[in-house]
Each structure stands twice: as C-alpha cells, then as structure tokens.
Design an enzyme around this catalytic site. Structure first.
Site, mmCIF file in Angstrom:
data_model
loop_
_atom_site.group_PDB
_atom_site.id
_atom_site.type_symbol
_atom_site.label_atom_id
_atom_site.label_comp_id
_atom_site.label_asym_id
_atom_site.label_seq_id
_atom_site.Cartn_x
_atom_site.Cartn_y
_atom_site.Cartn_z
ATOM 1 N N ARG A 98 62.129 14.374 22.953
ATOM 2 C CA ARG A 98 62.355 14.102 21.533
ATOM 3 C C ARG A 98 61.319 14.811 20.662
ATOM 4 O O ARG A 98 61.561 15.107 19.505
ATOM 5 C CB ARG A 98 62.258 12.595 21.252
ATOM 6 N N GLU A 169 74.191 11.886 18.706
ATOM 7 C CA GLU A 169 73.663 10.961 17.703
ATOM 8 C C GLU A 169 72.537 11.602 16.891
ATOM 9 O O GLU A 169 71.864 12.506 17.364
ATOM 10 C CB GLU A 169 73.121 9.691 18.382
HETATM 11 C C1 8ZB Z 1 66.094 2.854 18.608
HETATM 12 C C2 8ZB Z 1 66.622 2.292 19.874
HETATM 13 C C3 8ZB Z 1 65.719 1.302 20.537
HETATM 14 C C4 8ZB Z 1 66.399 0.621 21.695
HETATM 15 C C5 8ZB Z 1 66.324 1.026 23.957
HETATM 16 C C6 8ZB Z 1 65.161 0.123 23.635
HETATM 17 C C7 8ZB Z 1 65.597 -0.483 22.327
HETATM 18 C C8 8ZB Z 1 65.167 3.134 24.701
HETATM 19 C C9 8ZB Z 1 65.973 3.361 26.689
HETATM 20 C C10 8ZB Z 1 66.524 2.211 26.143
HETATM 21 C C11 8ZB Z 1 67.697 1.810 28.044
HETATM 22 C C12 8ZB Z 1 66.360 3.717 28.014
HETATM 23 N N1 8ZB Z 1 66.007 2.100 24.902
HETATM 24 N N2 8ZB Z 1 65.137 3.917 25.790
HETATM 25 N N3 8ZB Z 1 67.383 1.436 26.788
HETATM 26 N N4 8ZB Z 1 67.227 2.907 28.652
HETATM 27 N N5 8ZB Z 1 65.849 4.810 28.612
HETATM 28 O O1 8ZB Z 1 66.647 1.572 22.700
HETATM 29 O O2 8ZB Z 1 64.962 -0.837 24.647
HETATM 30 O O3 8ZB Z 1 66.487 -1.537 22.570
#
Ligand code: 8ZB
Length: 481
Positions: A98, A169
């Site tokens: 990112r 996205e």
């Molecule tokens: C902005 C988004 C945040 C959300 C989840 C976080 C939070 C981030 C991963 C993921 C599963 C990943 N999140 N990275 N969920 N696998 N590698 O995005 O926990 O809920």
C-alpha cells in the site's frame, strides 16, 4: 489533475513509467490482458454478479482477507468461499505494498516462506505478479476484488487487472484522507485518474471492471452526508475517465433509520449527479459496511454487532455487505472467525430478504435531511472548482466545505465534529465550515439538545468521546453511566 478523459497518448506514456516501478510491471501486456479478461466466465465477473444481485434484490456477502503467500492465500479464500459462503471474494493487500515499499514486501514474503506463516498483513500482489494472481483466481468460483488503502495504486491496478481481478477498491480522496498525514490531495487524485483511465481503457475494449470508492472513510462517526459527498465526487472522477460500473459505499452508523436512509439516498444521489454531468450509462450499486468503529472484545457481543449490520444492510437494500469478524477487536481474524462472521451475516441476509420494502415517514424524513446536506456540500464544492471535479475536491477540502471527522490528513480541515442524538443517529455537534443553511443547523442543534436534556448534561465534546467508545462497551449512545 485533468478535467477530461485522459488522452490515450498521454495515458500510454504514463504507463511506461508506472510499469517500471518494479520488475513485475514488465509482465503486463495490456492487449493480452484484455483477451484474458474477456475469457473470464460471467459468474466470476464482479459487475455481472452485482447486476444480478441488484435485479434480484439480493444482498451479497463479502469478507476481507489476505495473507503473504499464494498457496495460503488460495487456501484461505477457498475456505471463505466454501465454508463461509462468500458470494464475492477479496484480496486484501499488505501495508508495504500500500505504501509502494515493494522491497520490504519482498523481505516479508521471504520471511513468510522461511517461517511458514504469514508475516504480512495482506497479499503482496505487485511482488507476486500477474501469473500468480491468475492462478489463484482460476481456482476459485466467485468474482474477486482488490481491497487495499493505497494512495498511489497505479502499479497495483496494472498488475491485478492483468492478473484477472474484476473489481478495484479505492479512490483519490477516500484512500488519501483516512490513510495518511502528508499525501497531497492533488497527487492522489491525479494518480487515481490514471487508475480510472486504465479501467476506462478496459471498458473501451469491452471488459467491464467494477470500481468501488471506499465509503467508510475514517470509520468513526462519519455522518452520511460526508461519505456521500466523497463517494459522489469519486464516482464523477471515475466516470470521467470511462468507468461504467461503480459501487458506492457507506459505513454503518448504528441507527437503523439513518442507515437505511443513507443507503437509499446514496444510490439516488449518485445516479442523479452522474446523469447531470452526462454519465447516463453507469451502473450504480451500493455496499454497506458493517460497523467500522471499535468492537466489543467478547465474541458473542461482537456477533450481535455483526448481526445488526447484516440486518440493516439487507433492509436498506444494499447490493452487498462487507463483513466483520468476531475477532475485530483484536485485528486480522483467523480463517474460522472470518467465516463465522460471514455465516452470521448470510443467515440474516437470507432470512430478511423478503422484508426489504421497508418504508416509513421516519425514513423519508431522514432521507430528506441527508439529501439536503449532501446537495449543500456538493453544490458549494462544485461551484468552487467550476465543475472541475478534481479542482473542486481539492478546494472543497481546503475550505473545509467537506470535512471528514477524525482524519489524519493535513489537507482535511478537522473542524466539524459529530455526536449521536438521543436515538443514536449521527449528527453534527460542530459544523466547522460545512455549508449548511440555518434550518439545517437548527435541526442538528435541536437533536443534540434533546439528548443533552435527557442525559441532564450540556452538549459538549465529552459526548463525542463517550460515543467513540460506546459500541465497544456494549452501547450505541455514549451516555453518562
Ligand atoms: C479499513 C478496513 C479495516 C478492516 C480488516 C481489519 C479491519 C485488514 C485484513 C483484514 C482480514 C486481512 N483487515 N487486513 N481482514 N484479512 N489481511 O480490515 O481487521 O476490520
């Protein structure tokens, strides 16, 4: 920034530079990528699945997920598809990628190979390259989307679209304001115009790619009119570069009337503004994000929050819902916890499917408020930039006419402050420079006075703090207790 569809020659010139940023850029052959994309089965194309869901009034479920190594990533996605029942799959990109830090992502991959566990918080798609993306996508049965948070996603878009992803996205505003301190808004909008132009190129060649601005922004008490304004500006920017399939998003606030009104107005207003600027042929769908703020640590309580989001998503008629897991309070979930969030959600979306025609005077009133607020912001912003969408966004943020609560970005005014009213709807406690008329302001002030009287305290910043922590403590409104 540019205020027209980027000329092809200019786009092709820029591409050379972008593809040189990392060796895997050389794997992208745009013409070959287009013929590859054309052979993807419609049931695995994001836009087809969304259109079908929209027509059948179905709310699709989609998780977030991503790990460092291709085999483990495939195994995880397969599990979420087969066990979790995901209708749509993600590939969440790791933080190094990112930030365009591909060398560090490479070290993360190597350490992950050495230790056998994922040492990155997502899938480093740029480092893995085109063929590995294709190999994973070919082994799954549902459409896949890239989910990330990348201010400069140009190379990521080149590689993943050539790699067979059919949805992408982000946006120049929504992946700037919540995601960093010092990114110039002008630069991120310019970089995202490249991404949108790339998708516009695929569209010109007959390949439909879904584009999704990131709706929830900071995920913390963001009033609908703020996220709507950003989503609509990004939709206009995307449509200008030739995107034809846009999914606008909104993060659950928690008051069901406000949340239903938000999804309904989001779809209406986006279509209205696209038409106004001549983009009549864009398919607009919606995504509802389950609660993006702090979660309870207790898993059973977390399921309660997840289920409330699932119910609201379907009653609002959202095309898809992005699902949280019972591990949300602790970070990235295990595959099992992730699938459990999906199963809880799907139970609700399927059970409630036949009740979606909900309408009420309260919802209509709330829709009218959101519309008036959003139109106030967008008209002021568009006037400031003389209908140049990029310029409008930059100047609008500078002037604080759009102001995202709790954003780290320096280009955001950070003057407006939200707080919940007595029924848990998110209102403004401080308007900052938002261009609301006196009647709108009075509406918000009355709503907060009503809460203050009920709680026997003054309207104050303490309410904001109490509201930020309320859900994780088992409430919606942060009352004195
Ligand atoms: C902005 C988004 C945040 C959300 C989840 C976080 C939070 C981030 C991963 C993921 C599963 C990943 N999140 N990275 N969920 N696998 N590698 O995005 O926990 O809920």
């Amino acid at each position: 920034m540019i205020n027209e569809k980027m000329p092809l020659a200019m786009f092709m010139e820029l591409r050379k530079e972008v593809l040189n940023q990392w060796p895997t850029g050389k794997e992208v052959d745009l013409d070959e990528a287009i013929s590859y994309q054309k052979n993807i089965h419609p049931k695995k194309r994001f836009s087809d699945r969304l259109l079908q869901a929209k027509n059948e009034q179905e709310t699709l479920v989609q998780p977030r997920a991503g790990v460092a190594l291709p085999n483990q990533h495939l195994e995880l996605l397969r599990y979420l598809q087969n066990e979790g029942g995901a209708d749509l799959l993600p590939t969440t990109i790791d933080s190094y990628t990112r930030h365009n830090r591909y060398k560090e992502a490479q070290a993360g991959i190597e350490e992950s190979v050495r230790t056998g566990k994922s040492l990155l918080n997502g899938f480093p798609a740029v480092n893995h390259g085109v063929m590995i993306c294709r190999d994973i996508i070919e082994k799954l049965n549902v459409p896949l989307q890239v989910r990330h948070g990348t201010p400069d996603a140009r190379l990521l878009a080149e590689i993943t679209l050539a790699g067979g992803f059919t949805s992408f996205e982000g946006g120049g505003i929504s992946y700037n304001i919540p995601y960093g301190k010092n990114n110039s808004l002008e630069k991120t909008i310019t970089d995202w115009q490249f991404v949108d132009r790339l998708i516009g190129y695929y569209e010109e060649q007959g390949v439909r790619i879904n584009r999704e601005p990131f709706g929830p922004l900071t995920g913390t008490l963001v009033p609908p009119c703020i996220s709507h304004s950003v989503a609509i500006l990004e939709s206009l920017l995307a449509a200008q570069q030739g995107c034809k399939c846009i999914t606008v998003g909104y993060g659950q606030c928690g008051n069901q009337i406000q949340d239903i009104a938000a999804i309904k107005t989001l779809s209406n207003l986006t279509q209205r503004y696209l038409r106004r600027f001549g983009y009549d042929d864009v398919l607009v769908t919606t995504v509802f994000h389950q609660w993006m703020g702090g979660f309870p640590q207790d898993e059973a309580k977390a399921y309660g929050v997840i289920a409330w989001g699932a119910a609201t998503a379907v009653l609002a008629g959202a095309t898809k819902v992005i699902v949280k897991s019972p591990h949300e309070a602790f970070g990235v979930p295990t595959a099992e916890a992730n699938a459990n969030g999906l199963k809880t959600t799907k139970q609700l979306t399927v059970m409630l499917k036949d009740q979606i025609a909900i309408e009420s005077p309260a919802i209509r009133n709330e829709m009218e408020i959101i519309e008036r607020e959003t139109v106030s912001i967008l008209e002021a912003v568009l006037a400031l930039g003389e209908n140049d969408f990029g310029k409008s966004a930059v100047r609008g943020f500078e002037a604080g006419l759009i102001d995202v609560p709790f954003a780290p970005a320096q280009c955001n005014a950070n003057k407006a402050l939200p707080a919940r009213d007595n029924h848990g709807a998110v209102r403004f406690l401080d308007f900052g420079n938002l261009p609301f008329d006196e009647e709108l302001k009075k509406f918000h002030q009355e709503k907060l006075r009503e809460r203050a009287a009920f709680e026997r305290r003054d309207v104050s910043f303490q309410m904001v703090i109490d509201d930020i922590y309320a859900v994780s403590k088992g409430h919606l409104v942060g009352r004195p207790r």
